[in-house]
Scaffold this motif. Sequence first.
Motif, PDB file in Angstrom:
ATOM      1  N   VAL A 140       0.760  -1.264  -0.015  1.00  0.00           N
ATOM      2  CA  VAL A 140      -0.094  -0.032  -0.105  1.00  0.00           C
ATOM      3  C   VAL A 140       1.004   1.213  -0.070  1.00  0.00           C
ATOM      4  O   VAL A 140       1.754   1.437   0.675  1.00  0.00           O
ATOM      5  CB  VAL A 140      -0.722   0.246   1.224  1.00  0.00           C
ATOM      6  N   GLN A 141       0.741   2.068  -1.007  1.00  0.00           N
ATOM      7  CA  GLN A 141       1.633   3.281  -1.153  1.00  0.00           C
ATOM      8  C   GLN A 141       0.867   4.465  -0.478  1.00  0.00           C
ATOM      9  O   GLN A 141      -0.495   4.572  -0.656  1.00  0.00           O
ATOM     10  CB  GLN A 141       1.897   3.601  -2.683  1.00  0.00           C
ATOM     11  N   PHE A 142       1.606   5.477   0.089  1.00  0.00           N
ATOM     12  CA  PHE A 142       0.777   6.746   0.509  1.00  0.00           C
ATOM     13  C   PHE A 142       1.694   7.971   0.306  1.00  0.00           C
ATOM     14  O   PHE A 142       3.003   7.838   0.133  1.00  0.00           O
ATOM     15  CB  PHE A 142       0.533   6.449   2.041  1.00  0.00           C
ATOM     16  N   ASP A 143       1.141   8.973  -0.036  1.00  0.00           N
ATOM     17  CA  ASP A 143       1.547  10.102  -0.138  1.00  0.00           C
ATOM     18  C   ASP A 143       0.894  11.178   0.447  1.00  0.00           C
ATOM     19  O   ASP A 143      -0.186  11.473   0.197  1.00  0.00           O
ATOM     20  CB  ASP A 143       1.693  10.518  -1.753  1.00  0.00           C
ATOM     21  N   ILE A 144       1.626  11.898   1.373  1.00  0.00           N
ATOM     22  CA  ILE A 144       1.013  13.172   2.138  1.00  0.00           C
ATOM     23  C   ILE A 144       1.499  14.264   1.541  1.00  0.00           C
ATOM     24  O   ILE A 144       2.363  14.670   1.660  1.00  0.00           O
ATOM     25  CB  ILE A 144       1.586  13.081   3.659  1.00  0.00           C
ATOM     26  N   THR A 145       0.246  14.946   0.642  1.00  0.00           N
ATOM     27  CA  THR A 145       0.513  16.149   0.115  1.00  0.00           C
ATOM     28  C   THR A 145       0.639  17.306   0.884  1.00  0.00           C
ATOM     29  O   THR A 145       0.836  18.494   0.430  1.00  0.00           O
ATOM     30  CB  THR A 145      -0.259  16.142  -0.995  1.00  0.00           C
ATOM     31  N   LYS A 146      -0.041  17.249   1.946  1.00  0.00           N
ATOM     32  CA  LYS A 146      -0.360  18.598   2.955  1.00  0.00           C
ATOM     33  C   LYS A 146      -0.110  18.139   4.457  1.00  0.00           C
ATOM     34  O   LYS A 146      -0.738  17.158   5.066  1.00  0.00           O
ATOM     35  CB  LYS A 146      -1.830  19.078   2.528  1.00  0.00           C
ATOM     36  N   LYS A 147       0.637  18.878   4.975  1.00  0.00           N
ATOM     37  CA  LYS A 147       0.881  18.810   6.511  1.00  0.00           C
ATOM     38  C   LYS A 147       1.781  20.030   7.175  1.00  0.00           C
ATOM     39  O   LYS A 147       2.159  20.917   6.429  1.00  0.00           O
ATOM     40  CB  LYS A 147       2.011  17.543   6.654  1.00  0.00           C
ATOM     41  N   ASP A 148       1.373  20.196   8.280  1.00  0.00           N
ATOM     42  CA  ASP A 148       1.899  21.519   9.030  1.00  0.00           C
ATOM     43  C   ASP A 148       3.418  21.004   9.661  1.00  0.00           C
ATOM     44  O   ASP A 148       3.700  20.100   9.585  1.00  0.00           O
ATOM     45  CB  ASP A 148       1.029  21.878  10.251  1.00  0.00           C
ATOM     46  N   THR A 149       3.990  22.233  10.082  1.00  0.00           N
ATOM     47  CA  THR A 149       5.254  22.150  10.522  1.00  0.00           C
ATOM     48  C   THR A 149       5.337  21.295  11.834  1.00  0.00           C
ATOM     49  O   THR A 149       6.580  20.820  12.290  1.00  0.00           O
ATOM     50  CB  THR A 149       5.808  23.510  10.979  1.00  0.00           C
ATOM     51  N   ARG A 150       4.281  20.683  12.573  1.00  0.00           N
ATOM     52  CA  ARG A 150       4.529  19.857  13.676  1.00  0.00           C
ATOM     53  C   ARG A 150       4.247  18.551  13.261  1.00  0.00           C
ATOM     54  O   ARG A 150       4.010  17.632  14.321  1.00  0.00           O
ATOM     55  CB  ARG A 150       3.273  20.347  14.530  1.00  0.00           C
ATOM     56  N   PHE A 151       4.142  17.956  12.073  1.00  0.00           N
ATOM     57  CA  PHE A 151       3.616  16.753  11.690  1.00  0.00           C
ATOM     58  C   PHE A 151       4.790  15.819  12.215  1.00  0.00           C
ATOM     59  O   PHE A 151       5.916  15.940  11.839  1.00  0.00           O
ATOM     60  CB  PHE A 151       3.673  16.547  10.363  1.00  0.00           C
ATOM     61  N   ASP A 152       4.247  14.724  12.566  1.00  0.00           N
ATOM     62  CA  ASP A 152       5.245  13.529  13.342  1.00  0.00           C
ATOM     63  C   ASP A 152       5.114  12.513  12.759  1.00  0.00           C
ATOM     64  O   ASP A 152       4.189  11.824  12.620  1.00  0.00           O
ATOM     65  CB  ASP A 152       4.799  13.432  14.758  1.00  0.00           C
ATOM     66  N   LYS A 153       6.010  12.247  11.729  1.00  0.00           N
ATOM     67  CA  LYS A 153       6.020  10.960  10.885  1.00  0.00           C
ATOM     68  C   LYS A 153       5.817   9.480  11.549  1.00  0.00           C
ATOM     69  O   LYS A 153       5.295   9.024  11.223  1.00  0.00           O
ATOM     70  CB  LYS A 153       7.190  10.897  10.101  1.00  0.00           C
ATOM     71  N   LYS A 154       6.671   9.474  12.559  1.00  0.00           N
ATOM     72  CA  LYS A 154       6.660   8.139  13.201  1.00  0.00           C
ATOM     73  C   LYS A 154       5.329   7.912  14.027  1.00  0.00           C
ATOM     74  O   LYS A 154       4.844   6.718  13.878  1.00  0.00           O
ATOM     75  CB  LYS A 154       7.788   8.417  14.462  1.00  0.00           C
TER      76      LYS A 154
END
Length: 287
Positions: free
Chosen positions: A91-105
């Motif tokens: 399953v592929q995913f692409d996050i095209t919008k996020k704020d500066t506090r986004f926590d990838k983990k």
Amino acid sequence: MNFNQFKSIYPSAFLTDVSKNDQAFLTFPYQNKWINFDENQLTVSEKKLLYLIFNQDITMQNLETPQSKWYQFLIEDNPSLPIEKGIYRVVQFDITKKDTRFDKKLWLSSFKSFFKDVQEAFFIDDHYGLLIHRYSGFSAAQEETIGILQTLDDDFSTKTSGYIGQYWPLSLDFKQFFKEEQTIFLNQLQKSKQVFSLSDVALSYYASEALSKSPIIQQLKKDLASHPEIKELITAIWLNQGNISLAAKYLYIHRNTLQYRLDRFFEEFGFSLKDRNDLLLCYLLTI
């Protein structure tokens, strides 16, 4: 908080002398040891709170790319299979919008928690990543995956697209199949709905090259190109399988307004988007 207080809230929490390298657990340094929490028993809000409690510096962690066997097999040139056997999909995913506090983990662990039999999940770059899970008689349907991503988008203030790959027996051909799915996803990312699979885009993806060689098709495409709003109209009807009410909702317009636009389109171009063959041809003209 001391460990007994954590234990009273999270009975499955435990301490280890070294960091537990297991993605099923959230692990933090704690009084010369490591405290571990079962991710499956944590909500998104609880995970955020634990990060705040332990004042964890996750910036560097988020920038690290896990060098798992699946990463080495799919992304790098390692020919070794990541596991002996089984049937898997990516399953592929692409996050095209996020704020500066986004926590990838934190986002990744939350995403994984919605799926069963996850083998691995990781980011390849700042916004694009993969989740690999094994077939075991249950798999999230496309509508469920859309719901998962919408839930995460609401929780994390993000905008995410996804591609549900096919299940394939694990072999050296698996990487070749994944590479083609990856090309399809990145090619169709801005051309399809939020979550899609091969059956959604196969026609437009594989037919595009042949269509580009037809003088008739190219002239019709040129005619439609002079009316940029028409592409949105055709796409709405196509994605909603000719259902006028759903297409109107997709476009955020009244059903009667959409009906008027369909009539005008027929008068000008001679194609009825209510007819399956006309709709198919017109959709091909938009790709």
